[in-house]
Design a protein around this motif. Structure first.
Motif, PDB file in Angstrom:
ATOM      1  N   CYS A  51       3.045  14.063 -10.782  1.00 56.81           N
ATOM      2  CA  CYS A  51       2.028  13.952 -10.099  1.00 56.81           C
ATOM      3  C   CYS A  51       0.803  15.364 -10.589  1.00 56.81           C
ATOM      4  O   CYS A  51       0.012  15.485 -10.056  1.00 56.81           O
TER       5      CYS A  51
ATOM      6  N   ARG B 188      -0.127   7.542   1.944  1.00 63.46           N
ATOM      7  CA  ARG B 188      -0.082   9.256   2.701  1.00 63.46           C
ATOM      8  C   ARG B 188      -0.261   8.554   4.204  1.00 63.46           C
ATOM      9  O   ARG B 188       0.097   9.373   4.805  1.00 63.46           O
TER      10      ARG B 188
ATOM     11  N   ARG C 244      -0.171   9.070  -6.791  1.00 65.40           N
ATOM     12  CA  ARG C 244      -1.713   9.397  -7.169  1.00 65.40           C
ATOM     13  C   ARG C 244      -2.683   9.373  -6.038  1.00 65.40           C
ATOM     14  O   ARG C 244      -2.665   8.579  -5.122  1.00 65.40           O
ATOM     15  N   ASN C 245      -3.527  10.325  -5.957  1.00 60.16           N
ATOM     16  CA  ASN C 245      -4.733  10.366  -5.077  1.00 60.16           C
ATOM     17  C   ASN C 245      -5.754   9.501  -5.431  1.00 60.16           C
ATOM     18  O   ASN C 245      -6.786   9.605  -5.961  1.00 60.16           O
TER      19      ASN C 245
ATOM     20  N   GLN D 116      -2.709  14.393 -10.718  1.00 57.17           N
ATOM     21  CA  GLN D 116      -2.628  13.124 -10.188  1.00 57.17           C
ATOM     22  C   GLN D 116      -2.802  13.371  -8.595  1.00 57.17           C
ATOM     23  O   GLN D 116      -3.641  12.397  -7.935  1.00 57.17           O
ATOM     24  N   SER D 117      -2.256  14.375  -8.001  1.00 57.97           N
ATOM     25  CA  SER D 117      -2.311  14.715  -6.507  1.00 57.97           C
ATOM     26  C   SER D 117      -1.820  15.996  -6.539  1.00 57.97           C
ATOM     27  O   SER D 117      -0.842  16.517  -7.043  1.00 57.97           O
TER      28      SER D 117
ATOM     29  N   PHE E 288      -4.114  16.913  -1.141  1.00 60.34           N
ATOM     30  CA  PHE E 288      -3.660  15.443  -1.011  1.00 60.34           C
ATOM     31  C   PHE E 288      -2.752  15.499   0.076  1.00 60.34           C
ATOM     32  O   PHE E 288      -2.633  14.475   0.981  1.00 60.34           O
ATOM     33  N   TRP E 289      -1.790  16.469  -0.098  1.00 65.25           N
ATOM     34  CA  TRP E 289      -0.431  16.077   0.877  1.00 65.25           C
ATOM     35  C   TRP E 289      -0.895  16.803   2.318  1.00 65.25           C
ATOM     36  O   TRP E 289       0.071  16.768   3.193  1.00 65.25           O
TER      37      TRP E 289
ATOM     38  N   SER F 148       0.369   4.022  -7.395  1.00 68.55           N
ATOM     39  CA  SER F 148      -1.009   4.326  -8.145  1.00 68.55           C
ATOM     40  C   SER F 148      -1.517   3.209  -8.384  1.00 68.55           C
ATOM     41  O   SER F 148      -0.804   2.068  -8.690  1.00 68.55           O
TER      42      SER F 148
ATOM     43  N   ARG G  80      -3.443   7.332  -1.167  1.00 66.33           N
ATOM     44  CA  ARG G  80      -4.033   7.432   0.091  1.00 66.33           C
ATOM     45  C   ARG G  80      -3.531   6.453   1.276  1.00 66.33           C
ATOM     46  O   ARG G  80      -3.284   7.047   2.489  1.00 66.33           O
TER      47      ARG G  80
END
Length: 477
Positions: free
Chosen positions: A97, A75, A66-67, A100-101, A105-106, A154, A72
């Protein structure tokens, strides 16, 4: 577990081990070290420490990334390792996802040289292919450390102290030894399925790291390895079988296996959430309590914010931890990964944790009219239930399948229905009456969605037919 019980002859132990290996589709691997991880905070700390220390490769596969602050952090840690020249590969599930992301995000990880694959997005020519999800939670670092769990990436798993929401209850393991090579091979299968191909590096930590024997069960759609293993353990358990599950919607054969064990004197217990992030599935799960209770199975509901663990411990010798829930979505539809451990020391630790969890649970018992809840270990009342967003979409599908099975049984009279079936049947009757009313008074409300569905299926079938027609003869040979 019976396969290692001193009460069994060597021939019987060998036969039980063979039955378990064939049921799970996984051999028994010796020489492993296993550490029990409880709740997300311990998981995230161990995972991030391993990632930050990686020198060769990091392989991460998770249903939800999740973002948020937790997502983060992972990531950014992965991106830092990718910039340092470490091979970083991530498989994230499209459905898990969704919302969620996303691509943005990636982007920092991809820009750093990491590779990301999104598992099974909707595709033309496969109208219902998206139903099968990658529900695994897997991390392999440098071929020497492995982690598997029920924990997603998350902040939701950490709870919310500002709103008084405690952390989610979840369980996982950290692994070393020959099992890590099997975990890496399982990731490679998912990576290939998502459209990538791993470089030909091999696990370097395949030597003995401990004295624990276990099986790694990495299931794929329709393989049913965990389903067969769960039924086999229910049949082999002689003294105890303690289960924890987040979304229990047992099939008739599995419920029959549990009830048969209980009536044969096995202490069967089931711990499930008292407050679920999918209220519909929780209601369907409760509708199945009565046949379990009538057979002597003890059912407990967790009093915290959400119980998300998926574990089993039997006879003080055998334990299972992983991502698989006791429902059709996990057993037959999703990609899951679990470890079945045959070690008295680990089983004892998991059993101790189970008894600790029961101290924060409410036992469900039968009364003449309905279930009554008795509090264990004190008179404190159940905290107010908190609604949570997100979670596995296939759990709702599992509940719908269960409802459809009961309605089908009533319509074709293929099995005897019991008192516990009355609620779901009434719900199904109400739903059909509402559909009938809508069809009578506002037919266009149903006609438009039906027309769109038919058009979507026709398009996908046409594309599939075109692809098959273009395929060269003998291409599949």
């Amino acid at each position: 577990m019976p396969a290692t019980s001193p009460l069994l002859s060597p021939a019987t132990r060998l036969l039980a081990e063979q039955a378990l290996s064939r049921s799970a589709g996984a051999p028994l691997l010796g020489g492993n070290a296993v550490q029990l991880l409880i709740d997300a905070e311990a998981h995230y700390a161990a995972w991030l420490d391993a990632i930050c220390a990686a020198q060769r490769c990091v392989l991460l596969e998770n249903y939800i990334i999740r973002n948020d602050e937790v997502g983060r952090a992972f990531r950014d840690a992965l991106a830092e390792r990718a910039r340092a020249g470490v091979f970083v590969a991530v498989v994230a599930d499209w459905m898990g996802c969704l919302g969620q992301s996303g691509h943005a995000f990636w982007q920092p990880l991809r820009a750093a040289g990491g590779q990301v694959r999104i598992f099974n997005p909707p595709k033309l020519g496969q109208p219902f292919g998206w139903i099968s999800r990658d529900h695994r939670k897997l991390l392999v670092v440098d071929g020497v450390q492995g982690f598997l769990s029920g924990v997603c990436i998350s902040a939701k798993w950490l709870g919310d102290t500002r709103r008084g929401v405690p952390p989610w209850r979840d369980t996982g393991v950290a692994l070393r030894g020959p099992v890590v090579a099997e975990m890496q091979a399982a990731f490679a299968q998912s990576w290939a399925e998502a459209g990538g191909e791993l470089p030909p590096f091999a696990a370097v930590g395949d030597g003995a790291a401990g004295d624990v024997a276990l099986r790694l069960i990495a299931t794929q759609p329709a393989s049913a390895g965990i389903y067969r293993l769960d039924q086999m353990i229910a049949a082999l358990a002689r003294r105890t079988l303690w289960l924890t599950d987040a979304y229990f919607v047992g099939t008739a054969p599995y419920v029959q296996a549990l009830t048969a064990a209980a009536r044969d004197g096995v202490d069967v217990r089931l711990l499930v959430p008292g407050s679920s992030d999918i209220p519909l599935v929780a209601g369907l799960s409760r509708s199945g309590y009565r046949p379990l209770l009538q057979a002597g199975i003890r059912v407990f509901e967790w009093n915290g914010s959400m119980l998300h663990a998926k574990t089993a411990v039997a006879d003080g010798q055998w334990a299972r931890v992983g991502s698989s829930n006791l429902n059709l979505a996990s057993w037959l539809s999703n990609r899951e990964i679990d470890v079945a451990i045959e070690d008295a020391g680990f089983a004892a630790r998991l059993a101790t944790q189970y008894e600790h969890d029961l101290g924060h649970a409410t036992e469900i018992v039968l009364s003449p009219r309905k279930h009554r809840r008795d509090k264990l270990g004190g008179a404190t009342e159940r905290p107010a239930r908190t609604r949570h967003d997100g979670g596995s979409s296939s759990r709702a599908a599992t509940g719908a399948v269960r409802l459809a099975n009961r309605m089908g049984a009533a319509l074709v009279d293929r099995r005897v229905l019991g008192h516990a079936d009355a609620g779901p049947l009434a719900l199904g009757a109400l739903a059909l009456l509402l559909l009938a009313a809508v069809a009578w008074w506002w037919p266009a409300v149903l006609a438009w969605p039906l027309g769109l569905l038919c058009a979507w299926l026709a398009l996908n079938l046409a594309i599939r037919a075109w692809r098959e027609r273009r395929r060269r003869p003998g291409a599949d040979n």
